[in-house]
Write a protein that holds these residues in place. Structure first.
Motif, short mmCIF file in Angstrom:
data_model
loop_
_atom_site.label_atom_id
_atom_site.label_comp_id
_atom_site.label_asym_id
_atom_site.label_seq_id
_atom_site.Cartn_x
_atom_site.Cartn_y
_atom_site.Cartn_z
N ARG A 45 0.85 -1.20 -0.06
CA ARG A 45 -0.06 -0.01 -0.18
C ARG A 45 0.98 1.27 -0.12
NH1 ARG A 45 -5.17 -1.13 0.59
NH2 ARG A 45 -5.73 -3.21 1.45
N THR A 46 0.27 2.30 -0.17
CA THR A 46 0.93 3.59 -0.40
C THR A 46 1.47 4.36 0.78
OG1 THR A 46 -0.69 4.84 -1.10
CG2 THR A 46 0.28 4.06 -2.75
N GLN A 47 1.10 3.64 1.90
CA GLN A 47 1.58 4.52 3.10
C GLN A 47 3.03 3.70 3.36
OE1 GLN A 47 -1.11 2.72 2.86
NE2 GLN A 47 -3.00 3.97 3.39
N ASN A 48 4.00 4.68 4.11
CA ASN A 48 5.10 4.44 4.64
C ASN A 48 5.92 3.72 3.34
OD1 ASN A 48 4.42 5.36 7.24
ND2 ASN A 48 3.52 3.14 7.52
N LEU A 49 5.91 4.47 2.35
CA LEU A 49 6.93 3.84 1.20
C LEU A 49 8.23 3.79 1.50
CD1 LEU A 49 4.97 5.36 -1.81
CD2 LEU A 49 5.08 2.98 -1.01
N ASP A 50 8.62 4.73 2.27
CA ASP A 50 10.29 4.77 2.60
C ASP A 50 10.55 3.43 3.40
OD1 ASP A 50 11.45 7.09 1.63
OD2 ASP A 50 10.12 8.15 3.12
N GLU A 102 12.89 -0.06 1.81
CA GLU A 102 13.92 -0.51 2.46
C GLU A 102 13.90 -1.99 2.86
OE1 GLU A 102 16.71 0.78 2.86
OE2 GLU A 102 15.91 2.66 1.51
N GLU A 103 12.63 -2.45 3.37
CA GLU A 103 12.49 -3.96 3.52
C GLU A 103 12.20 -4.50 2.23
OE1 GLU A 103 11.74 -7.23 5.57
OE2 GLU A 103 11.90 -5.02 6.58
N LEU A 104 11.92 -3.92 1.25
CA LEU A 104 11.88 -4.79 -0.12
C LEU A 104 13.45 -4.99 -0.52
CD1 LEU A 104 10.84 -5.99 -2.68
CD2 LEU A 104 10.51 -3.56 -3.47
N LYS A 105 14.18 -3.94 -0.34
CA LYS A 105 15.58 -4.09 -0.68
C LYS A 105 16.36 -5.13 0.09
CE LYS A 105 16.08 0.59 -2.36
NZ LYS A 105 16.73 2.02 -1.80
N ARG A 106 15.96 -5.30 1.60
CA ARG A 106 16.56 -6.38 2.16
C ARG A 106 16.07 -7.77 1.93
NH1 ARG A 106 15.74 -2.36 6.38
NH2 ARG A 106 13.72 -3.21 7.01
N VAL A 107 14.90 -7.83 1.61
CA VAL A 107 14.16 -8.97 1.16
C VAL A 107 14.80 -9.53 -0.24
CG1 VAL A 107 12.28 -10.22 0.45
CG2 VAL A 107 12.15 -8.86 2.55
N ALA A 108 15.12 -8.78 -1.24
CA ALA A 108 15.30 -9.20 -2.45
C ALA A 108 17.11 -9.44 -2.42
CB ALA A 108 15.35 -7.60 -3.56
N ALA A 109 17.87 -8.67 -1.45
CA ALA A 109 19.19 -9.00 -1.36
C ALA A 109 19.44 -10.26 -0.89
CB ALA A 109 19.86 -7.96 -0.59
#
Length: 238
Positions: A193-198, A202-209
């Protein structure tokens, strides 16, 4: 005395009318040059035709509001400023629309950098932009969905590679505001969802890494970021 006064006023009025009529066709302030900035040469020609300017009249005879309204009817023009520059020039400053995405509704439309749909995509026009899908027919809901998507577009403009807007292929948006992001380099849907995109980015980057380091990124079907802290990852079968 009253008669003389009225006669004098009539004479003055007639003089002004005569002077104004002369100035409307006077060669001393006749239109000789039109300068258009903000668009390429091809569009300049189109805008000149739309303006319908006559080089037989003086600058005084030119209606700036009328020219502005005519030019703003062009689907690729967002705003126009028209200014007389005496004695012989007309200066037109044009703000051209800049597409940020495509909106797939009943037809395919351009979305500008202000989050507004401004024209249908023509058969020979560029389509190398992220596509917003899932929009519904109802105008109010559709506007909300486009608004949710536009928030994502604005956010990704500030992100670095590979999570930048450049690599975004599609935003699928639901009526409740949930969006699914599809990046060209990632074989998975990113649901959020568009809340708290920042914090979600960051969580998406950690998971993808982590998935990349363990060799499982190519097997991921979806990454769900709508569960407060953390993420839920679903994998493809087989």
């Amino acid at each position: 005395k009253v008669s003389a006064l009225l006669t004098g006023m009539a004479g003055i009025s007639l003089a002004f009318v005569t002077l104004y009529s002369y100035l409307l066709t006077s060669p001393h302030i006749r239109l000789e040059q039109v300068v258009i900035v903000g668009v390429d040469e091809e569009m300049k020609k189109n805008l000149l035709e739309m303006a319908g300017l006559s080089f037989d009249l003086s600058l005084l005879a030119i209606d700036l509001d009328d020219i502005q309204k005519k030019l703003e009817k062009h689907p690729w023009i967002r705003a126009v400023e028209v200014e007389k520059q005496f004695p012989h020039s007309l200066f037109i400053r044009v703000e051209k629309e800049e597409p940020r995405a495509l909106v797939a509704a009943d037809k395919l439309y351009y979305l500008n950098r202000y989050g507004k749909v401004f024209k249908e995509v023509g058969p020979d026009e560029a389509v190398d932009f992220p596509v917003i899908t899932g929009v519904v027919a109802d105008e109010v809901d559709r506007e909300k969905q486009v608004g949710f998507s536009f928030q994502v577009l604005q956010f990704l403009e500030s992100q670095k590679e590979p999570w930048s807007l450049k690599n975004l292929s599609e935003i699928h948006v639901k009526k409740d505001g949930e969006v699914s992001l599809y990046f060209s380099f990632l074989p998975a849907a990113v649901k959020l969802r568009t809340q708290n995109l920042d914090s979600k980015m960051e969580e998406l980057k950690r998971v993808a890494a982590h998935l990349s380091s363990t060799g499982r990124l190519h097997t991921v079907k979806a990454i769900h970021l709508n569960y407060g802290e953390g993420a839920v990852v679903s994998f493809r079968k087989g």
